[in-house]
Design a protein around this motif. Structure first.
Motif, PDB file in Angstrom:
ATOM      1  N   ALA A  62      -6.072   2.401   4.619  1.00  0.00           N
ATOM      2  CA  ALA A  62      -5.726   2.027   3.247  1.00  0.00           C
ATOM      3  C   ALA A  62      -4.239   2.307   3.034  1.00  0.00           C
ATOM      4  O   ALA A  62      -3.797   3.454   3.138  1.00  0.00           O
ATOM      5  N   ASP A  63      -3.468   1.257   2.755  1.00  0.00           N
ATOM      6  CA  ASP A  63      -2.018   1.421   2.580  1.00  0.00           C
ATOM      7  C   ASP A  63      -1.497   0.720   1.333  1.00  0.00           C
ATOM      8  O   ASP A  63      -0.286   0.548   1.167  1.00  0.00           O
ATOM      9  N   GLY A  64      -2.410   0.289   0.436  1.00  0.00           N
ATOM     10  CA  GLY A  64      -1.975  -0.363  -0.794  1.00  0.00           C
ATOM     11  C   GLY A  64      -1.866  -1.872  -0.704  1.00  0.00           C
ATOM     12  O   GLY A  64      -1.572  -2.518  -1.714  1.00  0.00           O
ATOM     13  N   PHE A  65      -2.115  -2.445   0.473  1.00  0.00           N
ATOM     14  CA  PHE A  65      -2.033  -3.891   0.656  1.00  0.00           C
ATOM     15  C   PHE A  65      -3.315  -4.408   1.292  1.00  0.00           C
ATOM     16  O   PHE A  65      -4.030  -3.666   1.979  1.00  0.00           O
ATOM     17  N   THR A 111      -4.534  -4.627  -5.332  1.00  0.00           N
ATOM     18  CA  THR A 111      -5.041  -4.741  -6.708  1.00  0.00           C
ATOM     19  C   THR A 111      -4.588  -6.035  -7.379  1.00  0.00           C
ATOM     20  O   THR A 111      -4.838  -6.225  -8.574  1.00  0.00           O
ATOM     21  N   ALA A 112      -3.931  -6.918  -6.650  1.00  0.00           N
ATOM     22  CA  ALA A 112      -3.320  -8.105  -7.252  1.00  0.00           C
ATOM     23  C   ALA A 112      -4.366  -9.083  -7.774  1.00  0.00           C
ATOM     24  O   ALA A 112      -5.418  -9.287  -7.160  1.00  0.00           O
ATOM     25  N   GLY A 113      -4.063  -9.715  -8.911  1.00  0.00           N
ATOM     26  CA  GLY A 113      -4.833 -10.849  -9.390  1.00  0.00           C
ATOM     27  C   GLY A 113      -4.363 -12.108  -8.692  1.00  0.00           C
ATOM     28  O   GLY A 113      -3.155 -12.374  -8.621  1.00  0.00           O
ATOM     29  N   LEU A 114      -5.309 -12.892  -8.175  1.00  0.00           N
ATOM     30  CA  LEU A 114      -4.961 -14.013  -7.308  1.00  0.00           C
ATOM     31  C   LEU A 114      -5.653 -15.291  -7.751  1.00  0.00           C
ATOM     32  O   LEU A 114      -6.722 -15.258  -8.351  1.00  0.00           O
TER      33      LEU A 114
END
Length: 290
Positions: A62-65, A111-114
């Motif tokens: 887990a690295d945030g991406f 966490t991005a909305g896509l």
């Protein structure tokens, strides 16, 4: 994408979508033309629970991406909905994933909305049957920036040629790129398909147990091709952490579960090539990251 667009406010539910795609009834048999329709889903986000399962199943930290192959997991319900359209001329069962090309333009925060959009493209006859592509685009929900795109090549086999050609198939020549590679041995457990299914939602029965795989011609369950690719990418480590990346792979021999396989890499001028071999030395997957 120039095809008519059907906008969705969420991704389709996987179980119902898989059943519709697999249903051979109600399909148009009068034409082999693929539907000219783009499916586009807004507000897509990776589920933290499912993403953690995916990372665990495939070996990512887990690295945030999002891991490089993960947006295809988000797109899979749209792929199956395309295969389940009434004017798609074939049943999805028996269609084989033979190649994948991924182009990442910028790493995608987890966490991005896509916005995810998919459409058919590039149907053609090949000796084994009919190939066609599904093109996927992943954009930032707020800005519309293209972050990630892929072309998945699928094959509908000609059953009459399958046995005829298989008996004459010669083993592939040795690939000189891997002559000095240090092989790594992987032991792949029997529950790999079930673990990946719980992470991805792809519960195709060929991946679950020997009992559910046998009606489709397999002696045991087989690993998802995208699991094998993801496992390779995870093993490549920091080489897969750049923003702009291209990932190509060819899926070869099905990987029966459980299995022991060999993973190999070799450096090239603009990237790294990799492959997964069976104990008999036959390739399951050959790919390149650069």
């Amino acid at each position: 994408m120039s095809a008519p667009i059907l906008d969705l406010h969420s991704l389709p539910a996987m179980p119902a979508t898989l059943l519709r795609a697999a249903n051979p009834f109600g399909k148009s048999r009068s034409s082999t033309t693929l539907p000219a329709l783009t499916l586009r889903a807004h507000g897509c986000r990776a589920s933290p629970v499912l993403l953690e399962r995916y990372r665990t199943a495939c070996g990512f930290d887990a690295d945030g991406f999002l891991p490089l192959p993960y947006p295809q997991v988000l797109a899979t319900p749209l792929h199956l909905q395309l295969l389940g359209l009434p004017d798609f001329p074939y049943s999805a069962m028996g269609i084989v994933h033979v190649r994948n090309l991924i182009q990442q333009h910028r790493r995608v925060p987890d966490t991005a909305g896509l916005t995810v959009a998919c459409r058919f493209d590039g149907q053609r006859d090949v000796p084994a049957g009919q190939e066609f592509d599904i093109e996927t685009r992943v954009e930032a929900q707020e800005t519309g920036e293209l972050l990630w795109q892929a072309v998945s090549t699928l094959l509908r086999r000609n059953a009459a040629r399958k046995d005829k050609d298989g008996a004459r198939k010669a083993p592939p020549p040795e690939d000189p790129r891997f002559a000095s590679s240090r092989p790594a041995s992987w032991s792949i457990p029997a529950d790999t398909g079930r673990r990946y299914a719980r992470a991805s939602g792809d519960f195709n029965p060929i991946h679950l147990t020997a009992l559910t795989a046998k009606p489709f011609g397999f002696s045991r369950a087989i690993a998802h091709g995208m699991w094998t690719l993801a496992r390779c990418v995870a093993e490549l480590g920091e080489a897969a952490h750049a923003d702009a990346l291209r990932l190509d792979c060819d899926f070869k021999k099905p990987l029966l579960l459980p299995s022991r396989v060999t993973f190999q890499t070799a450096r090239e001028s603009a990237g790294v090539v990799f492959r997964v071999l069976s104990e008999e030395g036959k390739p399951h997957l050959v790919g390149r990251l650069g």
